[in-house]
Design a protein around this motif. Structure first.
Motif, PDB file in Angstrom:
ATOM      1  N   ARG A 431       0.824  -1.212   0.000  1.00  0.00           N
ATOM      2  CA  ARG A 431       0.000   0.000   0.000  1.00  0.00           C
ATOM      3  C   ARG A 431       0.855   1.259   0.000  1.00  0.00           C
ATOM      4  O   ARG A 431       0.407   2.324  -0.415  1.00  0.00           O
ATOM      5  N   SER A 439      -2.735   3.168  -7.510  1.00  0.00           N
ATOM      6  CA  SER A 439      -3.494   2.159  -6.765  1.00  0.00           C
ATOM      7  C   SER A 439      -4.879   1.972  -7.366  1.00  0.00           C
ATOM      8  O   SER A 439      -5.367   0.844  -7.494  1.00  0.00           O
ATOM      9  N   ARG A 443      -6.357  -1.462  -8.991  1.00  0.00           N
ATOM     10  CA  ARG A 443      -7.602  -2.091  -8.513  1.00  0.00           C
ATOM     11  C   ARG A 443      -8.585  -2.309  -9.658  1.00  0.00           C
ATOM     12  O   ARG A 443      -9.256  -3.338  -9.725  1.00  0.00           O
ATOM     13  N   ARG A 447     -10.101  -5.906 -11.023  1.00  0.00           N
ATOM     14  CA  ARG A 447     -11.519  -6.196 -11.228  1.00  0.00           C
ATOM     15  C   ARG A 447     -11.788  -6.708 -12.648  1.00  0.00           C
ATOM     16  O   ARG A 447     -12.656  -7.555 -12.861  1.00  0.00           O
ATOM     17  N   ARG A 453     -10.772 -12.693  -7.869  1.00  0.00           N
ATOM     18  CA  ARG A 453      -9.691 -12.392  -6.942  1.00  0.00           C
ATOM     19  C   ARG A 453      -8.934 -13.646  -6.513  1.00  0.00           C
ATOM     20  O   ARG A 453      -8.733 -13.897  -5.315  1.00  0.00           O
ATOM     21  N   ARG A 459      -4.578  -9.149  -3.690  1.00  0.00           N
ATOM     22  CA  ARG A 459      -5.374  -8.744  -2.531  1.00  0.00           C
ATOM     23  C   ARG A 459      -4.620  -7.798  -1.607  1.00  0.00           C
ATOM     24  O   ARG A 459      -5.182  -7.288  -0.646  1.00  0.00           O
TER      25      ARG A 459
END
Length: 462
Positions: A431, A439, A443, A447, A453, A459
């Motif tokens: 992170r 980020s 993400r 998706r 996932r 994750r």
């Protein structure tokens, strides 16, 4: 979109791994079977890598079958080649060992021009040796024994970085099995969001099976490592700070405080004492490189001088990283600056008389070509970092982790920017490796390409 939670509580007997075994050509082993330990062992012996099952893939189709199997049974999957950078909490129920994907071809397009295609199990040493007869070299890492894919997908900060940039800046194409179980060939124009995310995003979006990248014309270099007694560290580092600020981009440099054990590969003059190594690689004319380096040779009495004109096949002599697996505890940060006060703070916690248990405390200068965006945007978010800081000790050493935290705290006034993806050692570290926009893009890509996932690393961003 509803994300199905993974069934990580299942024991191997509750999953029909025999189905995966029958649909693949590689070796499959579950916990308790004879081949299991040999297939999961990472380079860092301190990291517990214990998936429910491991598949030693022989083909890209094996990887496809593993990912599809994981989707069907709501399991997480993680790739591993050499195992230099495992994070235990990001190891899924299925580990895909890619060492068997060992294709390695160098294509020469003309004098001083060429590119390479390699499988996910290939280490840098094979490309270095294959390219050398043509006067070519890859943007390899600080040691050529590491895997190409993991290093490159994390950015690839090597010993020629200030001259040529990051390894991701030379990538032509990536073949990857995404989390939806599809094998894709990704280029700047084919799946451009994947091309963005795979270059800097580590293994968040899929399992890379092959990668293609440009080589540079670099038959030789002037460089190596120059060693000093630890008692001279303050004077040498002060000289290094001023000297490195003036270096042109033909030079990439770092320094490291070492406490090396007595081992066959360690020169006796460097063993069981605090020493300081100045690393240097000059990509231009050797005479000019020697002239630039003269100032460091005069910084203090020299213990060992290995800086010379060398073929690129000797690039490992610059950083002198260890080859053999060991139980390592690592910590890292990035620095916005390295003024005299920072050097003093570092030496107070890791220098002479500090009682430091660290085997290595390294500061790498960045900047130069690293700071410039490549021809194609990437997920690497640390272009503006001035220096990187890396700490390595032998896991289990009393007080080691507390001491590492003390060093990082001492350097906090100069810490800033985004963490390097290849220097992440826990899931939360990811992170800190990406800015908000990057980020968000990662993400979205997760998706799109991994809707269920199944990629465990994916994750890490939440």
């Amino acid at each position: 979109m509803t994300i199905v939670e993974p069934r990580e509580d299942l024991v191997p007997a509750a999953v029909p791994y025999a189905d995966l075994d029958s649909s693949t050509t590689g070796t499959l082993a579950v916990q308790g079977e004879e081949e299991y330990d040999a297939l999961v062992s990472p380079w860092n012996l301190a990291i517990a890598v214990r998936p429910a099952a491991v598949l030693a893939a022989r083909t890209a189709q094996d990887v496809v079958e593993a990912v599809r199997f994981a989707r069907r049974h709501r399991l997480l999957v993680t790739p591993q080649a050499t195992g230099h950078g495992p994070i235990a909490e990001l190891v899924g129920a299925i580990l895909v060992n890619t060492q068997g994907l060992d294709e390695c071809v160098v294509h020469v397009e003309g004098p001083g021009e060429g590119w390479a295609r390699v499988g996910a199990g290939v280490k840098w040493i094979r490309v270095v040796q294959a390219a050398a007869p043509h006067g070519l070299a890859p943007l390899s890492g600080s040691i050529t024994d590491v895997g190409i894919v993991g290093y490159t997908t994390g950015g690839g900060l090597g010993p020629m970085a200030r001259t040529y940039g990051l390894a991701i800046d030379r990538v032509r194409a990536i073949e990857v099995v995404t989390g939806d179980g599809v094998l894709r060939r990704v280029t700047p124009t084919e799946d451009p969001e994947l091309f963005f995310g795979l270059r800097g995003g580590k293994g968040m979006l899929g399992i890379v099976t092959a990668i293609e990248f440009d080589l540079v014309h670099q038959p030789t270099f002037y460089g190596g490592s120059l060693w000093f007694e630890g008692e001279h560290a303050a004077a040498v580092i002060e000289r290094w700070r001023a000297w490195s600020d003036e270096l042109p981009e033909a030079a990439t440099t770092s320094f490291a405080l070492f406490q090396l054990p007595a081992m066959p590969d360690v020169p006796p003059v460097l063993a069981e004492r605090l020493t300081l190594s100045v690393r240097y690689l000059w990509t231009g004319d050797a005479t000019e490189g020697e002239r630039w380096f003269a100032s460091m040779r005069e910084a203090a009495p020299v213990l060992l001088d290995d800086v010379a004109l060398k073929p690129y096949t000797e690039v490992d002599s610059v950083h002198t990283d260890p080859l053999d697996p060991l139980p390592a505890h690592e910590a890292a940060s990035v620095l916005t600056d390295f003024p005299a006060e920072a050097a003093q703070a570092l030496l107070a916690t890791a220098g002479p008389g500090s009682g430091s248990p660290q085997v290595l405390v390294e500061v790498r200068q960045m900047g130069g070509a690293v700071a410039r965006r490549g021809a194609h945007d990437s997920a690497f978010s640390s272009r503006d970092v001035a220096y990187s800081l890396l700490l390595v000790g032998i896991a289990g050493t009393p007080g080691l982790e507390t001491h590492a935290e003390a060093i990082l705290e001492a350097m906090a006034p100069w810490t800033g920017g985004r963490r390097l993806p290849n220097f992440t050692f826990a899931a939360d570290d990811y992170r800190d490796a990406y800015d908000e926009l990057t980020s968000a893009r990662l993400r979205r890509a997760v998706r799109t390409y991994d809707p269920d996932r199944v990629m465990a690393i994916g994750r890490a961003l939440g």
